[in-house]
Design an enzyme around this catalytic site. Structure first.
Site, PDB file in Angstrom:
ATOM      1  N   CYS A  84       8.314  -8.823  18.640  1.00  0.00           N
ATOM      2  CA  CYS A  84       7.432  -9.721  19.411  1.00  0.00           C
ATOM      3  C   CYS A  84       8.102 -11.058  19.724  1.00  0.00           C
ATOM      4  CB  CYS A  84       6.125  -9.958  18.675  1.00  0.00           C
ATOM      5  SG  CYS A  84       5.199  -8.430  18.470  1.00  0.00           S
ATOM      6  N   HIS A  98       2.784 -15.955  22.104  1.00  0.00           N
ATOM      7  CA  HIS A  98       2.796 -14.486  22.100  1.00  0.00           C
ATOM      8  C   HIS A  98       1.348 -13.994  22.123  1.00  0.00           C
ATOM      9  CE1 HIS A  98       3.574 -10.420  21.127  1.00  0.00           C
ATOM     10  NE2 HIS A  98       3.131 -10.505  19.875  1.00  0.00           N
ATOM     11  N   ASN A 153      -1.332  -6.307  23.506  1.00  0.00           N
ATOM     12  CA  ASN A 153      -0.059  -6.847  23.033  1.00  0.00           C
ATOM     13  C   ASN A 153       1.079  -6.013  23.632  1.00  0.00           C
ATOM     14  OD1 ASN A 153       2.169  -7.684  21.595  1.00  0.00           O
ATOM     15  ND2 ASN A 153       1.226  -7.492  19.574  1.00  0.00           N
TER      16      ASN A 153
HETATM   17  O1  UT7 Z   1       2.530  -8.882  17.539  1.00  0.00           O
HETATM   18  C1  UT7 Z   1       2.539  -9.112  16.166  1.00  0.00           C
HETATM   19  C2  UT7 Z   1       1.933  -7.973  15.536  1.00  0.00           C
HETATM   20  N1  UT7 Z   1       0.546  -7.907  15.312  1.00  0.00           N
HETATM   21  C3  UT7 Z   1      -0.316  -8.902  15.006  1.00  0.00           C
HETATM   22  O2  UT7 Z   1      -0.037 -10.061  15.084  1.00  0.00           O
HETATM   23  C4  UT7 Z   1      -1.669  -8.469  14.549  1.00  0.00           C
HETATM   24  C5  UT7 Z   1      -2.173  -9.357  13.449  1.00  0.00           C
HETATM   25  N2  UT7 Z   1      -3.420  -8.882  12.838  1.00  0.00           N
HETATM   26  C6  UT7 Z   1      -4.573  -8.794  13.520  1.00  0.00           C
HETATM   27  O3  UT7 Z   1      -4.637  -9.090  14.701  1.00  0.00           O
HETATM   28  C7  UT7 Z   1      -5.828  -8.382  12.776  1.00  0.00           C
HETATM   29  O4  UT7 Z   1      -5.540  -8.337  11.391  1.00  0.00           O
HETATM   30  C8  UT7 Z   1      -6.387  -7.005  13.239  1.00  0.00           C
HETATM   31  C9  UT7 Z   1      -6.980  -7.143  14.608  1.00  0.00           C
HETATM   32  C10 UT7 Z   1      -5.288  -5.954  13.237  1.00  0.00           C
HETATM   33  C11 UT7 Z   1      -7.504  -6.559  12.283  1.00  0.00           C
HETATM   34  O5  UT7 Z   1      -8.499  -7.549  12.208  1.00  0.00           O
HETATM   35  P1  UT7 Z   1      -9.080  -7.966  10.765  1.00  0.00           P
HETATM   36  O6  UT7 Z   1     -10.142  -8.947  11.011  1.00  0.00           O
HETATM   37  O7  UT7 Z   1      -7.911  -8.430   9.955  1.00  0.00           O
HETATM   38  O8  UT7 Z   1      -9.696  -6.623  10.273  1.00  0.00           O
HETATM   39  P2  UT7 Z   1      -9.418  -5.826   8.911  1.00  0.00           P
HETATM   40  O9  UT7 Z   1      -8.015  -5.333   8.853  1.00  0.00           O
HETATM   41  O10 UT7 Z   1      -9.913  -6.666   7.804  1.00  0.00           O
HETATM   42  O11 UT7 Z   1     -10.352  -4.588   9.071  1.00  0.00           O
HETATM   43  C12 UT7 Z   1     -11.721  -4.723   8.931  1.00  0.00           C
HETATM   44  C13 UT7 Z   1     -12.358  -3.357   8.967  1.00  0.00           C
HETATM   45  C14 UT7 Z   1     -11.745  -2.339   8.033  1.00  0.00           C
HETATM   46  O12 UT7 Z   1     -12.799  -1.592   7.481  1.00  0.00           O
HETATM   47  P3  UT7 Z   1     -13.349  -1.897   5.986  1.00  0.00           P
HETATM   48  O13 UT7 Z   1     -12.174  -1.650   5.103  1.00  0.00           O
HETATM   49  O14 UT7 Z   1     -13.802  -3.330   6.009  1.00  0.00           O
HETATM   50  O15 UT7 Z   1     -14.464  -0.917   5.828  1.00  0.00           O
HETATM   51  C15 UT7 Z   1     -10.930  -1.449   8.926  1.00  0.00           C
HETATM   52  O16 UT7 Z   1     -10.819  -0.141   8.436  1.00  0.00           O
HETATM   53  O17 UT7 Z   1     -12.247  -2.792  10.283  1.00  0.00           O
HETATM   54  C16 UT7 Z   1     -11.754  -1.464  10.178  1.00  0.00           C
HETATM   55  N3  UT7 Z   1     -10.970  -1.169  11.385  1.00  0.00           N
HETATM   56  C17 UT7 Z   1     -11.533  -0.821  12.547  1.00  0.00           C
HETATM   57  N4  UT7 Z   1     -12.831  -0.651  12.919  1.00  0.00           N
HETATM   58  C18 UT7 Z   1     -13.076  -0.317  14.190  1.00  0.00           C
HETATM   59  C19 UT7 Z   1      -9.632  -1.206  11.548  1.00  0.00           C
HETATM   60  N5  UT7 Z   1      -9.322  -0.889  12.819  1.00  0.00           N
HETATM   61  C20 UT7 Z   1     -10.483  -0.641  13.471  1.00  0.00           C
HETATM   62  C21 UT7 Z   1     -10.816  -0.275  14.771  1.00  0.00           C
HETATM   63  N6  UT7 Z   1     -12.124  -0.127  15.096  1.00  0.00           N
HETATM   64  N7  UT7 Z   1      -9.879  -0.087  15.715  1.00  0.00           N
END
Ligand code: UT7
Length: 335
Positions: free
Chosen positions: A112, A262, A292
């Site tokens: 990235c 980014h 992204n």
């Molecule tokens: O380019 C550089 C690379 N990437 C990044 O910079 C990404 C950085 N991270 C993020 O943007 C965020 O961490 C995410 C968008 C990936 C995730 O958001 P979050 O608020 O950190 O969510 P989380 O990982 O805490 O997940 C919350 C819940 C989980 O369920 P439980 O364990 O709370 O029951 C996940 O299993 O959301 C669930 N989940 C989803 N639900 C619906 C994970 N992916 C999805 C999905 N749809 N696609």
């Protein structure tokens, strides 16, 4: 000597995948994706399109905006994490497809942060005076490696395909704040973060074979990520990079016309913006429509901002990016 922006370009596949489309393939929904990331849709390639096709189209547009012919280009820098082949790199394919002379075409693997690192590399070449006209390309196809089901839903909703490019021309005079051109950069990496965001296979990491059927069954051929760890590190490193450059040049957010971060998550960019004290209208965000696109996000933002009239000759621009590696950085540019 310093490199001055002359033209921007972009290439976005026609096919659009909305959040509702994804909800038909995996357990997710528009509300979750929008509130967590700001993404509403992304573009993905049809069968038959390669990363080099997108990169070449973006480069051609940047070259045309600069008023050049491809044969005039002296150097290509190509940033990608999704090249056409494991080897050779993306740059040589773009060199051939553009119909350039037998010029160097260098791949930059900064994920990235690939475009930020490429601009820093360009700035270094500027000091040598060897190359007059260069094209910096960021191009990615993610849709081919994504696990389009519940196993991969945390990654699948985030990424899109696309490419952006910037044409740069050498001018006399050292890089400095008052003059047009690439002024300064910071770069960093921390390899202890490799397993937080990576695609393990195919690869040479201590295995007998490049890729095995078992690797595929274990889903190691798809990207994996600990989103929360990436998120925290992204905010910290992007803020730190921008602050370092502002301090070095004795400037504040008020002196900068446009911040181009980014595009990984709208919430990351909002947090970075607030922490650095930028007003909303000084930050470019295009993630809603593209997701992204890794190394392509920053040149795509540049292209949009030029087209919208937000980025003009003389604008002071700050870029910043963070990604897998970990890798990060920022560029200060007088457009
Ligand atoms: O380019 C550089 C690379 N990437 C990044 O910079 C990404 C950085 N991270 C993020 O943007 C965020 O961490 C995410 C968008 C990936 C995730 O958001 P979050 O608020 O950190 O969510 P989380 O990982 O805490 O997940 C919350 C819940 C989980 O369920 P439980 O364990 O709370 O029951 C996940 O299993 O959301 C669930 N989940 C989803 N639900 C619906 C994970 N992916 C999805 C999905 N749809 N696609």
């Amino acid at each position: 000597m310093r490199f001055v922006p002359r033209g921007t370009g972009h290439a976005i596949p026609k096919k659009i995948v909305t959040n509702d489309d994804l909800a038909k393939l995996m357990s997710t929904n528009d509300e979750w994706i929008k509130t967590r990331t700001g993404i509403e849709r992304r573009h993905i390639v049809e069968k038959g399109t390669s990363t080099s096709d997108l990169g070449t189209a973006a480069a051609l547009e940047a070259i045309a905006m600069a008023g050049w012919q491809p044969q005039e280009v002296d150097l290509i820098l190509a940033a990608t994490l999704s090249p056409d082949y494991y080897f050779p790199g993306l740059g040589v394919l773009i060199q051939d497809k553009l119909g350039c002379r037998a010029i160097p075409a260098i791949d930059i693997r900064g994920q990235c942060a690939g475009f930020v690192w490429s601009l820093a590399t360009a700035q270094g070449f500027g000091l040598t005076g060897q190359y007059q006209k260069i094209v910096v390309v960021g191009a990615e196809i993610h849709s081919n490696v994504i696990d389009w089901n519940d196993h991969g839903r945390d990654i699948a909703v985030l990424f899109g395909d696309g490419a952006g490019a910037l044409a740069l021309e050498l001018e006399p005079g050292v890089p400095e704040l008052s003059k047009r051109g690439l002024i300064d950069f910071v770069m960093g990496s921390d390899g202890s973060g490799v397993e937080v965001l990576c695609m393990k296979r195919p690869g040479m990491a201590g295995q007998e074979r490049f890729v095995t059927h078992e690797d595929i069954e274990k889903r190691l051929v798809h990207p994996q990520m600990d989103g929360k760890k990436v998120y925290i590190n992204a905010v910290n490193r992007m803020c730190e990079s921008v602050t370092t450059l502002m301090t070095r040049h004795g400037i504040t957010a008020a002196d900068i016309d446009l911040l181009i971060p980014h595009q990984a998550n709208l919430r990351i960019n909002e947090t970075v913006r607030e922490k650095l004290g930028f007003p909303e209208n000084k930050v470019v965000n295009i993630i809603t429509n593209y997701g992204n696109t890794t190394a392509a996000t920053i040149p795509l933002c540049m292209h949009h901002a030029v087209r919208d009239g937000r980025l003009k000759p003389g604008s002071l621009v700050m870029t910043t990016a963070f990604g897998a590696g970990f890798s990060w950085g920022a560029n200060l540019i007088r457009w």
